[in-house]
Design an enzyme around this catalytic site. Structure first.
Site, PDB file in Angstrom:
ATOM      1  N   GLU A   1     -18.028  -9.969  47.162  1.00 18.09           N
ATOM      2  CA  GLU A   1     -18.773  -8.723  47.369  1.00 18.09           C
ATOM      3  C   GLU A   1     -19.249  -8.698  48.807  1.00 18.09           C
ATOM      4  O   GLU A   1     -19.829  -9.670  49.285  1.00 18.09           O
ATOM      5  CB  GLU A   1     -20.037  -8.687  46.506  1.00 18.09           C
ATOM      6  CG  GLU A   1     -19.824  -8.562  45.033  1.00 18.09           C
ATOM      7  CD  GLU A   1     -21.168  -8.658  44.304  1.00 18.09           C
ATOM      8  OE1 GLU A   1     -22.233  -8.449  44.927  1.00 18.09           O
ATOM      9  OE2 GLU A   1     -21.136  -8.985  43.110  1.00 18.09           O
TER      10      GLU A   1
ATOM     11  N   GLU B   1     -33.330  -5.152  46.638  1.00 20.83           N
ATOM     12  CA  GLU B   1     -33.171  -6.434  47.315  1.00 20.83           C
ATOM     13  C   GLU B   1     -34.491  -7.155  47.531  1.00 20.83           C
ATOM     14  O   GLU B   1     -35.508  -6.540  47.856  1.00 20.83           O
ATOM     15  CB  GLU B   1     -32.543  -6.165  48.685  1.00 20.83           C
ATOM     16  CG  GLU B   1     -31.106  -6.569  48.844  1.00 20.83           C
ATOM     17  CD  GLU B   1     -30.147  -6.023  47.804  1.00 20.83           C
ATOM     18  OE1 GLU B   1     -29.784  -6.787  46.908  1.00 20.83           O
ATOM     19  OE2 GLU B   1     -29.758  -4.852  47.896  1.00 20.83           O
TER      20      GLU B   1
END
Ligand SMILES: Cc1ncc(COP(=O)(O)O)c(C=O)c1O
Lengths: 304, 436
Positions: free
Chosen positions: A57, A68
């Protein structure tokens, strides 16, 4: 490249699914593209590929990464400060030659804004053309995904959905019936970030998902070979590791000039990433072996 | 209340939670079940008054909040602008801004839902103080996220939140303003969602927040509509409100949306310039409705300040409460359909608006609200007095105008003092007044 002694790729719906099934238990790695530069990212991706990553990824940085934790937020900031753009990202992807299929992980607005008007298609078409195999969008729940799903279907890309610890009942059924590539099982509530142990929520989630016959990969917090072993032992088909790799990149210093020392830092980082990938892959294999052992030694109870 | 109006605004495209092309639920999967739970609670308690929720809310807004707030004829402004000017005095609500309407509503709802903890973001600190007050009032633990820049420029509000027992967590990321505070609050929520309610501070975010916050704020327009009929005998020709995220704006406008003859003006922060500097990732303004483009931020499709790649740019305004790169999706929709007219007022004109209301009416307005007053001056002010005779009279405002004074300016005195010293403002008193 097939070590599972297995089936041809076209037995599966996509090369993403094939990569997981054929390399079971699979290692899926995440790093942020452009951290600290796109040239470094190229070297790092190749190192991860050599180290044993079965799917890679690549994060396309967005200024508001709400899913995040601190580690990847910082990586995204470094990548944005280095001037990473979607076009630079696609050029990097087109330039990469890896055995592992590549996925892009980015936020929905980046996908919408790629063309002249807000529309998902130009991004998806460019992604396919550059050689990406799939897309993961952490701020796009299934309810909002129809336009992107259609565009992905038309171009043969996988659109990977995240299953959270809070995803249950009818929603879970609905999402699992649409799995494309693999089910991204979020190991715990919260944001991305390396953790010291495997959460109880991971075991609960895998138990809950065991009845669905789709490839399952677990991410959010996985940082060590032992975690990988435990997660695979608990029923996952793959582990996803991001922050632990981003930490390695960050530890090898800031974005550099083209000086000799920068080159050394970059190749040190590549070597460390390759070694980390190998450790994680070994861990995952260990977890798979435990399962086989358990079978042979039955009726012994499973490992804790 | 708003929810009794018949004209509700389900999407033209039919999907729940959208306003035309805007709105939706662009959030991490982990939050989707919580949004569903919130939507159910909103429908039961707010829309259907289950367990007498709305009765309790109204009672508390009266006794604790001080509702209804007055609609006041502004005599000297009326004289200056040669028309009837009325002020909706949300500055007199407990806490000094309209923010309590929403904060108390959501904290009470969280309680009905059985949540144990409240989190909220804040920009100016007004929503944070309102949430902290509501949480203290209803005995709920409360944590507030606030950008570092805002912590530094809104000290008094930080102290007020702490006095009410809330923890204030400074957010260091980015430019340290509202956008970063929202990001961090969403991260907290994604971690603690099972027992925590996120009291979002404006008509922004994923469905059902934009509707629910609007409905809690709609009391402003509902009262105004009744009051202006009693006092002036008819509906106003126009209603003016500032717009950051747009909660005082939608709250004031909602009751008037079906009244086609009433013009609705949303006044945004023009900052120092309307241009975006894409290389620097910076917009020296917060004029989202006027200059933004469609995209997804903080859970909703709406108008945004963004670069061509899709990166969100840093906004700016002298007023912390307007300093945001997004805006509520319903306002984007109403601007798109032409029902709401967007306008921008720059930092300087807002500061003049601040001083003018302070001097002429004895009301010190929030810098956010001062933008609405700056617009009034530009659209209706004595031609030529401050713009070399080039200022056109804006026919749109008409003879009967309501301006929402969304908050009071005590929190802004330090900023106003600094900003006034560096400028030559028409309406400001001599700087010596400050030097004392
Ligand atoms: C007094 C006041 N008015 C207006 C605003 C802007 O918010 P909104 O646009 O949601 O009304 C704020 C925000 O802090 C405020 O404190």
């Amino acid at each position: 490249m097939t070590d599972a002694g297995g089936s041809p790729v076209d037995e599966y719906d996509s090369d993403v699914e094939a990569a997981i099934r054929e390399h079971h238990p699979a290692l899926i790695t995440y790093i942020t593209a452009g951290d600290p530069s796109l040239a470094d990212t190229k070297a790092y991706v190749e190192a991860l590929d050599r180290g044993g990553a079965d799917l890679i990824e690549l994060g396309l940085p967005f200024s508001e990464p709400v899913a995040e934790g601190a580690t990847i937020q910082a990586a995204i900031n470094r990548a944005l400060e280095a001037g990473t753009t979607p076009e630079g990202f696609f050029e990097l992807v087109a330039d990469l030659e890896t055995e592992a299929p590549l996925l892009v992980m980015t936020y929905y607005n980046m996908i919408l804004q790629y063309g002249a008007e807000p529309d998902v298609r130009p991004f998806v078409e460019r992604a396919a053309e550059a050689g990406l195999s799939g897309i993961i969008v952490p701020d796009l729940p299934a309810e909002e995904a129809d336009p992107l799903r259609e565009a992905c279907d038309d171009t043969g890309l996988d659109l990977v959905f995240i299953i959270a610890p809070t995803t249950e009942g009818e929603r879970l059924d609905r999402i699992m019936s649409h799995v494309s590539g693999f089910a991204y099982v979020q190991a715990r509530l919260g944001t991305t970030g390396a953790r010291e142990n495997v959460s109880g929520a991971t075991h609960d989630s895998l138990a809950r998902l065991s009845e669905y016959d789709v490839p399952k990969a677990v991410g959010f917090g996985v940082s060590e070979g032992d975690h990988a072993a435990e997660i695979v032992d608990a029923g996952a088909d793959g582990v996803i590791v991001g922050s632990a790799l981003v930490d390695i990149i960050a530890a090898h210093g800031p974005t550099g000039s083209e000086t000799a020392s920068r080159g050394v830092a970059s190749s040190d980082a590549a070597a460390a990433l390759e070694a980390k990938a190998a450790e994680l892959k070994r861990g995952a294999r260990r977890g798979a072996d435990t399962i086989t052992d358990d079978h042979e030694k039955q009726p012994e109870p499973e490992q804790p | 209340m708003s929810m009794e109006h018949e004209h509700d605004d389900e999407s033209e495209s039919g999907r729940a939670g959208t306003f035309g092309d805007y709105g939706g639920q662009y959030v991490p999967e982990a939050l989707m079940p919580a949004l569903q739970e919130l939507e159910d609670a909103y429908e039961r308690y707010v829309l259907e008054n289950e367990d007498g929720f709305m009765d309790e809310f109204r009672e508390r807004m009266r006794d604790f909040g001080g509702r209804p707030t007055p609609l006041q004829r502004a005599d000297r402004l009326s004289e200056r602008y040669d028309r009837e000017i009325y002020l909706k005095r949300e500055d007199l609500l407990h806490g000094g801004a309209h923010k309590l309407n929403n904060a108390l509503g959501q904290v009470l709802l969280a309680k009905y839902m059985g949540k144990e903890r409240i989190i909220a973001e804040t920009g100016a600190g007004q929503h944070g103080t309102a949430t902290a007050m509501a949480a203290a009032h209803l005995d709920m633990p409360c944590e507030i996220y606030m950008g570092r820049t805002d912590v530094n420029r809104q000290r008094p509000n930080v102290y007020r939140m702490r006095m009410n027992g809330a923890d204030v967590n400074p957010v260091e990321a980015g430019s340290g303003t509202l956008k970063e505070a929202i990001n961090e609050t969403m991260r907290d929520w994604a971690t603690t969602v099972e027992r925590t309610h996120y009291v979002i501070g404006s008509v922004v975010g994923p469905h059902p927040f934009p509707k629910m916050v609007r409905d809690f704020q709609a009391v402003i327009g509902d009262e105004t509509r009744t009051q202006i009929r009693e006092q002036a005998g008819r509906l106003p020709d126009s209603v003016v409100a500032c717009a950051g995220g747009g909660s005082n704006t939608m709250g004031t406008f909602h009751a008037f949306v079906p009244d086609d003859e009433v013009a609705l003006h949303a006044v945004e922060a023009g900052g120092s310039s309307l241009e975006i500097d894409e290389d620097a990732g910076l917009a020296p303004n917060s004029a989202t409705l006027s200059t933004g483009t469609d995209g997804v931020l903080h859970g909703a499709m709406t108008k945004l300040l963004q670069g061509t790649d899709g990166q969100i740019v840093e906004s700016h305004s002298v007023s912390a409460g307007l300093d945001y790169a997004g805006v509520g999706p319903e306002l984007s929709h109403l601007v798109e359909t032409g029902r709401v007219v967007p306008a921008t007022v720059d930092d300087e004109a807002a500061l003049d608006g601040f001083h003018r209301l302070s001097r002429l009416e004895g009301i010190i307005p929030a810098l956010e609200s001062s933008h609405a007053l700056g617009y009034l001056e530009r659209a209706a002010g004595p031609a030529g007095e401050t713009a070399g005779g080039q200022r056109p009279r804006d026919e749109d405002l008409g003879d009967l105008v309501v301006v929402n004074v969304s908050g009071r300016g005590d929190k802004d005195l330090e900023t106003v003092l600094e900003e006034t010293e560096t400028r030559d403002l028409e309406a400001a008193p001599d700087v010596e007044v400050f030097d004392g």
